[in-house]
Design a protein around this motif. Structure first.
Motif, short mmCIF file in Angstrom:
data_model
loop_
_atom_site.label_atom_id
_atom_site.label_comp_id
_atom_site.label_asym_id
_atom_site.label_seq_id
_atom_site.Cartn_x
_atom_site.Cartn_y
_atom_site.Cartn_z
N VAL A 1 5.52 3.59 8.50
CA VAL A 1 6.11 3.17 7.23
C VAL A 1 7.63 3.02 7.37
N LYS A 2 8.24 3.93 8.08
CA LYS A 2 9.70 3.88 8.26
C LYS A 2 10.16 2.63 8.99
N GLN A 3 9.26 2.01 9.76
CA GLN A 3 9.60 0.82 10.54
C GLN A 3 9.35 -0.48 9.79
N LEU A 4 8.78 -0.43 8.60
CA LEU A 4 8.45 -1.65 7.86
C LEU A 4 9.72 -2.44 7.54
N PRO A 5 9.63 -3.77 7.58
CA PRO A 5 10.80 -4.59 7.22
C PRO A 5 11.10 -4.50 5.72
N GLU B 1 6.62 -7.87 1.23
CA GLU B 1 6.00 -7.82 -0.09
C GLU B 1 4.52 -7.52 0.11
N ALA B 2 4.10 -6.36 -0.33
CA ALA B 2 2.71 -5.94 -0.11
C ALA B 2 2.36 -4.84 -1.11
N LEU C 1 7.16 4.99 1.30
CA LEU C 1 6.92 3.62 0.84
C LEU C 1 7.78 3.28 -0.38
N ALA C 2 8.09 4.27 -1.19
CA ALA C 2 8.87 4.04 -2.41
C ALA C 2 10.29 3.57 -2.12
N ARG D 1 10.16 -4.10 -2.52
CA ARG D 1 9.17 -5.15 -2.74
C ARG D 1 7.74 -4.68 -2.46
N ILE D 2 7.58 -3.41 -2.20
CA ILE D 2 6.24 -2.86 -1.95
C ILE D 2 5.76 -2.12 -3.19
#
Length: 248
Positions: free
Chosen positions: A105-109, A113-114, A127-128, A132-133
Motif C-alpha cells: 500500500v505504501k508503494q501505490l502511486p 483511482e481505485a 490507504l486513507a 483518490r482511493i
C-alpha cells in the motif's frame, strides 16, 4: 537443543510468520509445552516479542506507524513494487492484512483511482493517505493476534463483494498443499476473500515457499499470480510454474 538454539528458532518463526502458536512450537521443537511457555515469557521480558494467549506475536505486527522492526523489509518492498502493475485505475481491490500488504500500500502511486475493501484497520489507515482511493473497512470482531476483523458478520459482507483482484499475504505456500495457515478463523476469511474475487495474487517472501501448516486455505488453482522477491525464472519457482500460476 540448547536454549539459545531453541529461542533463535522461535525468533525466526516469529519473524517469518508474524505469529506462532504454542502448540505448533511444541511439535516443531520437540519440547514440552512448559518449556515453550518459559521461552516465550523470557523472550517477552527481553522485549523481543509479544506473548499472547496460546502463542506469541512479532513486535513488527502491531502497528503500521513504526516499521523499523519489520522483518525482511527490503524484500517485502521489492515484492510490493512487483505487485503494483496488477492494480489498475478503476479497480476494485480486496486485501488482507500483514506487513507485506502494508508495504504494498505504501508503494501505490498517488494518482491511483481505485476502491479498496480491506479487513485490516492498519491497511485502511495507510490507504486513507491516498486522496483518490475509496477505502472501505469491513467491520466485525477484531483479532488481536492477526490484526484483522473476523467473524460471521465479516464473512457475510465479503460474500456481497465481487472484487477485480484479491491481494493476500500468506503464512505458508506449498506446491502440493497450497495455501495453509494455523488459525481457523483466518482460514475462513481467506477462503471467502478468494471466492469474492475474480483474480487473486499471493505476496510471499521466498522463505515461506515449500512450507505448510495444518489448516488448508486453498489449492494453488485458486490463485492466478504468485509474487516473490525472486527472479521470475528462478528454478525454485518451477514447482509453482507447473500449476499454471503466473509468476511475477
Amino acid at each position: 537443543m540448547l536454549k539459545k538454539e531453541r529461542q533463535d528458532a522461535i525468533m525466526r518463526l516469529i519473524n517469518l510468520h508474524n505469529r506462532v502458536l504454542t502448540s505448533d512450537l511444541v511439535h516443531l521443537l520437540n519440547v514440552s509445552e512448559d518449556t515453550v511457555r518459559r521461552d516465550l515469557q523470557e523472550m517477552a521480558s527481553e522485549n523481543l516479542l509479544y506473548k499472547v494467549h496460546g502463542g506469541a506475536l512479532s513486535k513488527s505486527y502491531q502497528s503500521s506507524f513504526d516499521d523499523s522492526t519489520v522483518y525482511a523489509k527490503d524484500t517485502k518492498i521489492a515484492i510490493a513494487k512487483k505487485a503494483l502493475p496488477l492494480i489498475k485505475d478503476g479497480s476494485v481491490v480486496l486485501t488482507g492484512g500483514g506487513t507485506t500488504i502494508i508495504e504494498m500500500v505504501k508503494q501505490l502511486p498517488q494518482h491511483l483511482e481505485a476502491t479498496f475493501f480491506t479487513i485490516s484497520p492498519l491497511v485502511a489507515v495507510e490507504l486513507a493517505k491516498f486522496s483518490r482511493i475509496e477505502v472501505i473497512l469491513i467491520g466485525g470482531l477484531f483479532s488481536k493476534n492477526s490484526q484483522v476483523t473476523y467473524g460471521g458478520h465479516v464473512i457475510n459482507q465479503l460474500n456481497d463483494i465481487k472484487a477485480d483482484l484479491c491481494l493476500l499475504g500468506t503464512s505458508a505456500l506449498h506446491p502440493v498443499n497450497g495455501l495453509t495457515d494455523t488459525d481457523w478463523e483466518i482460514n475462513q476469511l481467506k477462503k471467502t476473500m478468494l471466492n469474492s474475487s475474480r483474480k487473486a495474487a499471493v505476496l510471499c517472501i521466498s522463505e515461506k515457499l515449500d512450507t505448510s501448516f495444518r489448516l488448508r486455505v486453498s489449492s494453488l488453482e485458486s490463485i492466478q499470480y504468485l509474487i516473490t522477491e525472486l527472479d521470475a525464472n528462478d528454478p525454485r519457482l518451477n514447482p509453482y510454474r507447473s500449476k499454471d500460476l503466473e509468476i511475477i
